[in-house]
Motif scaffolding. Structure first.
Motif, PDB file in Angstrom:
ATOM      1  N   THR A 234      34.234  69.989 107.741  1.00 37.15           N
ATOM      2  CA  THR A 234      33.528  69.139 106.938  1.00 37.15           C
ATOM      3  C   THR A 234      34.641  68.320 105.871  1.00 37.15           C
ATOM      4  O   THR A 234      35.545  68.697 105.562  1.00 37.15           O
ATOM      5  N   VAL A 235      33.767  67.223 105.396  1.00 41.58           N
ATOM      6  CA  VAL A 235      34.374  66.343 104.175  1.00 41.58           C
ATOM      7  C   VAL A 235      33.973  66.825 102.871  1.00 41.58           C
ATOM      8  O   VAL A 235      34.737  66.679 101.908  1.00 41.58           O
ATOM      9  N   SER A 236      33.156  67.873 102.842  1.00 42.04           N
ATOM     10  CA  SER A 236      32.875  68.490 101.449  1.00 42.04           C
ATOM     11  C   SER A 236      33.563  69.332 100.854  1.00 42.04           C
ATOM     12  O   SER A 236      34.041  70.409 101.509  1.00 42.04           O
ATOM     13  N   GLU A 237      34.296  69.087  99.565  1.00 42.52           N
ATOM     14  CA  GLU A 237      35.139  69.761  98.912  1.00 42.52           C
ATOM     15  C   GLU A 237      34.507  70.453  97.767  1.00 42.52           C
ATOM     16  O   GLU A 237      35.112  70.980  96.831  1.00 42.52           O
ATOM     17  N   SER A 238      33.170  70.705  98.055  1.00 41.75           N
ATOM     18  CA  SER A 238      32.275  71.387  96.889  1.00 41.75           C
ATOM     19  C   SER A 238      32.711  72.847  97.130  1.00 41.75           C
ATOM     20  O   SER A 238      32.427  73.311  98.002  1.00 41.75           O
ATOM     21  N   GLU A 239      32.927  73.459  96.011  1.00 39.05           N
ATOM     22  CA  GLU A 239      33.270  74.804  95.816  1.00 39.05           C
ATOM     23  C   GLU A 239      31.637  75.554  96.314  1.00 39.05           C
ATOM     24  O   GLU A 239      31.852  76.478  96.866  1.00 39.05           O
ATOM     25  N   ASP A 240      30.636  75.081  95.631  1.00 42.30           N
ATOM     26  CA  ASP A 240      29.408  75.539  96.061  1.00 42.30           C
ATOM     27  C   ASP A 240      29.163  75.859  97.349  1.00 42.30           C
ATOM     28  O   ASP A 240      28.640  76.727  97.895  1.00 42.30           O
ATOM     29  N   ASP A 241      29.532  74.808  98.166  1.00 36.58           N
ATOM     30  CA  ASP A 241      29.426  74.506  99.512  1.00 36.58           C
ATOM     31  C   ASP A 241      30.199  75.554 100.415  1.00 36.58           C
ATOM     32  O   ASP A 241      29.672  76.244 101.268  1.00 36.58           O
ATOM     33  N   ALA A 242      31.451  75.757 100.028  1.00 41.18           N
ATOM     34  CA  ALA A 242      32.188  76.605 100.421  1.00 41.18           C
ATOM     35  C   ALA A 242      31.638  78.189 100.349  1.00 41.18           C
ATOM     36  O   ALA A 242      31.947  78.764 101.335  1.00 41.18           O
ATOM     37  N   TYR A 243      31.358  78.229  99.045  1.00 40.73           N
ATOM     38  CA  TYR A 243      31.181  79.632  98.759  1.00 40.73           C
ATOM     39  C   TYR A 243      29.427  80.044  99.754  1.00 40.73           C
ATOM     40  O   TYR A 243      29.340  81.023 100.353  1.00 40.73           O
ATOM     41  N   ALA A 244      28.617  79.249  99.695  1.00 46.07           N
ATOM     42  CA  ALA A 244      27.662  79.271 100.421  1.00 46.07           C
ATOM     43  C   ALA A 244      27.673  79.478 101.966  1.00 46.07           C
ATOM     44  O   ALA A 244      26.925  80.417 102.551  1.00 46.07           O
ATOM     45  N   ALA A 245      28.858  78.738 102.323  1.00 48.87           N
ATOM     46  CA  ALA A 245      29.046  78.799 103.838  1.00 48.87           C
ATOM     47  C   ALA A 245      29.488  80.284 104.168  1.00 48.87           C
ATOM     48  O   ALA A 245      29.302  81.093 105.103  1.00 48.87           O
TER      49      ALA A 245
END
Length: 222
Positions: free
Chosen positions: A84-95
């Motif tokens: 992904t292009v998302s560098e969001s910590e929240d996205d990473a933790y959710a995944a």
């Protein structure tokens, strides 16, 4: 039985998806078995093809994180690797909390992606190194915040009742308080736990109790 690593690719950008597929098909022991463009298709591919590794984008039609959780539960042999292009910590933790085995940022080189897939296929976790250091820093910061939570006895008592499913009015009646007072304490609790609503407050409180080995029915947090 094939020794190849079977791979599924799910991304709603066809050109990027085809580019990744073309790169991976050049690897002798890789086999791209299926492609898709949505969270629902990711779940369908996991169930129908049971790839060894399923590459998934974060931002695509459907609930990606729900799909990750569902795949992790229903097809535990399918290792999910977010690309992904998302560098969001929240996205990473959710995944990662949902069961993903890895989190790789787009723009990664071909050899790095190949290595990530190999690691994940073996059951190891892989996160883009530069991003991993940011996640670790973020984790440590929030771990320190969790340890510093200091609820008063009354605040803990109220969130404990809310965690049982009681409304503010029901909590007020049970503890012989006014509903306005309960709302005041709940506001304080949400501020201390850094959350936005009652659901998040209960979730955060339960995590705190788990960390402290303190069951919801026992005495104070502070």
């Amino acid at each position: 039985m094939s020794d190849k690593i079977r791979i599924g690719i799910v991304d709603d950008h066809p050109l990027l998806r085809q580019g990744v597929a073309t790169t991976l098909k050049k690897v002798a022991d890789f086999e791209v078995v299926e492609q898709g463009g949505s969270a629902d298709e990711a779940r369908e591919i996991a169930e129908r093809c049971i790839p060894d590794v399923l590459l998934m984008d974060v931002n695509m039609p459907g609930d990606t994180f729900a799909a990750v959780r569902a795949i992790s539960k229903a097809q535990p042999t399918v290792k999910v690797l977010m690309l992904t292009v998302s560098e969001s910590e929240d996205d990473a933790y959710a995944a990662l909390e949902g069961g993903a085995q890895g989190y790789v940022l787009k723009g990664v080189s071909g050899p790095e992606l190949v290595q990530a897939i190999r690691n994940v296929a073996k059951g190891e976790t892989f996160v883009t190194p530069a991003f991993a250091s940011r996640l670790l820093s973020h984790f440590r910061k929030h771990a320190n915040e969790k340890r510093s939570v200091d609820l008063t006895h009354r605040e803990e008592q109220i969130i404990r009742e809310v965690a049982k499913g009681l409304t503010n009015r029901e909590v007020a009646l049970k503890l012989d308080l006014s509903e306005k007072t309960v709302k005041y304490y709940m506001t304080n609790v949400m501020q201390k736990l850094h959350v936005r609503n009652r659901v998040e407050a209960v979730t955060a409180a339960r995590r705190y109790w788990d960390d402290q080995d303190t069951p919801p029915g026992s005495a104070g947090v502070s």
